[in-house]
Design a protein around this motif. Structure first.
Motif, PDB file in Angstrom:
ATOM      1  N   ILE A 211       0.830  -1.211   0.000  1.00 25.02           N
ATOM      2  CA  ILE A 211       0.000   0.000   0.000  1.00 25.02           C
ATOM      3  C   ILE A 211       0.865   1.261   0.000  1.00 25.02           C
ATOM      4  CG2 ILE A 211      -0.302   0.189   2.511  1.00 25.02           C
ATOM      5  CD1 ILE A 211      -3.416   0.725   1.540  1.00 25.02           C
ATOM      6  N   VAL A 212       2.131   1.082   0.364  1.00 20.15           N
ATOM      7  CA  VAL A 212       3.046   2.232   0.348  1.00 20.15           C
ATOM      8  C   VAL A 212       3.075   2.864  -1.050  1.00 20.15           C
ATOM      9  CG1 VAL A 212       5.445   2.925   0.665  1.00 20.15           C
ATOM     10  CG2 VAL A 212       4.432   1.244   2.210  1.00 20.15           C
ATOM     11  N   ASN A 213       2.900   2.039  -2.076  1.00 21.62           N
ATOM     12  CA  ASN A 213       2.925   2.563  -3.450  1.00 21.62           C
ATOM     13  C   ASN A 213       1.733   3.460  -3.763  1.00 21.62           C
ATOM     14  OD1 ASN A 213       5.263   1.553  -4.796  1.00 21.62           O
ATOM     15  ND2 ASN A 213       4.398  -0.507  -4.524  1.00 21.62           N
ATOM     16  N   TYR A 214       0.680   3.382  -2.958  1.00 13.17           N
ATOM     17  CA  TYR A 214      -0.564   4.078  -3.318  1.00 13.17           C
ATOM     18  C   TYR A 214      -1.015   5.113  -2.301  1.00 13.17           C
ATOM     19  CZ  TYR A 214      -0.496   0.156  -6.428  1.00 13.17           C
ATOM     20  OH  TYR A 214      -0.100  -0.758  -7.366  1.00 13.17           O
ATOM     21  N   TYR A 215      -0.346   5.169  -1.144  1.00 15.43           N
ATOM     22  CA  TYR A 215      -0.840   6.071  -0.106  1.00 15.43           C
ATOM     23  C   TYR A 215       0.323   6.528   0.759  1.00 15.43           C
ATOM     24  CZ  TYR A 215      -4.006   7.787   3.555  1.00 15.43           C
ATOM     25  OH  TYR A 215      -4.686   8.572   4.451  1.00 15.43           O
ATOM     26  N   ASP A 216       0.550   7.842   0.796  1.00 14.84           N
ATOM     27  CA  ASP A 216       1.765   8.291   1.492  1.00 14.84           C
ATOM     28  C   ASP A 216       1.559   8.529   2.992  1.00 14.84           C
ATOM     29  OD1 ASP A 216       0.399  10.628   1.355  1.00 14.84           O
ATOM     30  OD2 ASP A 216       1.915  11.746   0.228  1.00 14.84           O
ATOM     31  N   LYS A 217       0.338   8.382   3.472  1.00 19.17           N
ATOM     32  CA  LYS A 217       0.167   8.421   4.933  1.00 19.17           C
ATOM     33  C   LYS A 217       0.183   6.986   5.463  1.00 19.17           C
ATOM     34  CE  LYS A 217      -2.102  12.835   5.400  1.00 19.17           C
ATOM     35  NZ  LYS A 217      -3.417  13.474   5.527  1.00 19.17           N
ATOM     36  N   THR A 218       1.190   6.272   5.035  1.00 13.09           N
ATOM     37  CA  THR A 218       1.360   4.879   5.460  1.00 13.09           C
ATOM     38  C   THR A 218       2.633   4.764   6.290  1.00 13.09           C
ATOM     39  OG1 THR A 218       0.302   4.019   3.462  1.00 13.09           O
ATOM     40  CG2 THR A 218       1.743   2.519   4.638  1.00 13.09           C
ATOM     41  N   LEU A 219       2.493   4.098   7.425  1.00 14.71           N
ATOM     42  CA  LEU A 219       3.664   3.781   8.237  1.00 14.71           C
ATOM     43  C   LEU A 219       4.052   2.348   7.901  1.00 14.71           C
ATOM     44  CD1 LEU A 219       5.598   4.575  10.552  1.00 14.71           C
ATOM     45  CD2 LEU A 219       3.907   3.641  12.149  1.00 14.71           C
ATOM     46  N   LEU A 220       5.276   2.188   7.424  1.00 14.24           N
ATOM     47  CA  LEU A 220       5.752   0.864   6.986  1.00 14.24           C
ATOM     48  C   LEU A 220       6.580   0.218   8.091  1.00 14.24           C
ATOM     49  CD1 LEU A 220       6.480  -1.275   4.742  1.00 14.24           C
ATOM     50  CD2 LEU A 220       8.411   0.215   4.166  1.00 14.24           C
ATOM     51  N   LEU A 221       6.228  -1.008   8.453  1.00 12.65           N
ATOM     52  CA  LEU A 221       7.057  -1.779   9.386  1.00 12.65           C
ATOM     53  C   LEU A 221       7.549  -3.038   8.672  1.00 12.65           C
ATOM     54  CD1 LEU A 221       5.114  -1.733  12.805  1.00 12.65           C
ATOM     55  CD2 LEU A 221       6.755  -0.080  11.941  1.00 12.65           C
ATOM     56  N   ARG A 222       8.842  -3.228   8.708  1.00 12.36           N
ATOM     57  CA  ARG A 222       9.411  -4.462   8.149  1.00 12.36           C
ATOM     58  C   ARG A 222      10.432  -5.017   9.128  1.00 12.36           C
ATOM     59  NH1 ARG A 222      10.248  -3.565   1.590  1.00 12.36           N
ATOM     60  NH2 ARG A 222       8.018  -3.620   1.109  1.00 12.36           N
ATOM     61  N   GLY A 223      10.814  -6.281   8.908  1.00 13.11           N
ATOM     62  CA  GLY A 223      11.701  -6.889   9.898  1.00 13.11           C
ATOM     63  C   GLY A 223      12.741  -7.807   9.287  1.00 13.11           C
TER      64      GLY A 223
END
Ligand code: PMP
Length: 390
Positions: A211-223
């Motif tokens: 969803i990061v590709n489509y919405y910039d009010k996104t908080l991304l968590l990866r691990g």
């Protein structure tokens, strides 16, 4: 005696999984389908990097937000992937650490958090502990992203929508169309999205949409835990574009007074991990996914998982109890109701197969979770036993 425990301890119930572990501990050589971590070990090259860092004296605190080099590399990766300019990055103690900091930063008492059900178990408990309100949106029976229902669940108090694709516990991978549709709704209603992409590498049928590709009010968590089998190294990161820079800054402030920093020598090894090719692991896990799906379908109702290393399987309907006879639920160790998935889980555990009842991850008790992160031999044995119980 005065009660010594804070009230919030009542808001957490870890009993479902703990009971499975406790029952499992009494079994000799069980088929362990309960564990949410890969069965391979950290690649030797990455272990060497951690050892090198420890021997070189990299054993002190790092910067709160993370080792500079690691942050730079993460920033470069997410910029390349999502076209972000100068993203804000925080290295966290696992995605779990990132989730706690994010929720502490974002959730006021009474704020509503929309969570597709089934869900990763800690979301519910962390939100509750912070006084937030979980609004569960049912994604049964296909476990696709319930975009319409999410839209209907939005109220004036909605603070956040949680996304987790590939999903724990269902293995579902949300389609590009569904994700785009959700991004549109979030933008219209101006709601933040938190996307937990810890399983992004475990994607078996093409790429996983973000969803990061489509919405910039996104908080991304990866691990790093799952991709490199380093669950004990406690490494993850949070990243955001300009509109959520403040969120990352506030999370960093809270990290300063809680975790302080992610483990320094492992952060050094994580720099090398970002260049490590994981395709062979993913190929091996795709084969395990196929084994479990082909082995159970027909006998059980299940959706083919597209990612992660879980299958969420419907427990078979119990045999009809003849009139006048009572169902045998008296010895229920996990307090399963007659005909519930928990009751089926008890039967499986009694036969040496550890699975987790669906109600640990859901408001329903109709399914069970299999983690197929184990040897192919064990998977085949487990399938045989489960089929015998269906
Ligand atoms: N998110 C999901 C969906 C998970 O399944 C897990 C681990 N089971 C985590 C976050 C937390 O992982 P870690 O803290 O090890 O990064």
């Amino acid at each position: 005696m005065k009660r010594i425990l804070a009230d919030r301890t009542d808001l957490i119930d870890a009993s479902g999984i703990r009971k499975v572990f406790a029952l499992g501990a009494t079994l000799k050589d069980p088929i362990n389908f309960s564990i949410g971590q890969p069965d391979f070990d950290v690649p030797d090259e990455l272990k060497e990097e951690a050892i090198k860092a420890i021997k070189a004296g990299q054993n002190k605190y790092s910067q709160t937000a993370g080792d500079e080099l690691l942050k730079e590399k993460i920033a470069e990766r997410v910029s390349n992937e999502f076209g972000w300019e100068n993203p804000a990055i925080l290295v966290t103690s696992g995605v779990s650490g990132g989730l706690l900091l994010a929720f502490m930063t974002l959730i006021n008492p009474g704020d509503e958090v929309i969570i597709p059900d089934p869900y990763f178990v800690i979301y519910k408990h962390l939100v509750n502990m912070l006084g937030g309100k979980c609004v569960f949106v049912d994604s049964y029976p296909d476990f696709e992203l319930p975009v319409e229902k999410i839209s209907e669940a939005v109220t004036g108090r909605t603070k956040l929508i949680l996304l987790n694709s590939p999903c724990n516990p269902t293995g579902a991978v949300y389609s590009e169309e569904q994700i785009k549709a959700l991004a549109k709704i979030a933008a219209e209603k101006d709601i933040l999205i938190l996307t937990d992409e810890i399983y992004e590498r475990f994607c078996y049928d093409g790429n996983c949409a973000s969803i990061v590709n489509y919405y910039d009010k996104t908080l991304l968590l990866r691990g790093f835990s799952k991709s490199y089998a380093m669950t004990g190294w406690r490494l993850g990161f949070a990243a955001a574009a300009e509109p959520l820079r403040d969120v990352i800054e506030e999370m960093t402030k809270i990290q300063q007074y809680t975790f302080v920093c992610a483990p320094t020598p492992f952060q050094k090894a994580a720099i090398a991990a970002l260049d490590y090719e994981t395709r062979d692991f993913v190929d091996a896990y795709r084969k395990k996914r196929d084994l479990i799906y082909e082995g159970l379908k027909g006998k059980f109702e299940l959706i083919k998982p597209g990612g992660a290393f879980y299958a969420f399987v419907k427990a078979p309907a119990p045999l009809e109890v003849p009139a006048g006879k009572k169902a045998n639920t008296g010895a229920s160790l996990l307090t399963g109701q007659a005909g519930s998935a928990t009751e089926f889980v008890e039967k499986a555990i009694a036969k040496g197969v550890l699975i987790i009842p669906g109600n640990v991850f859901s408001e329903k008790d109709t399914h069970f979770r299999i983690s197929y992160a184990t040897s192919n031999k064990k998977i085949k044995q487990g399938i045989e036993i489960l089929r015998g119980l269906a």
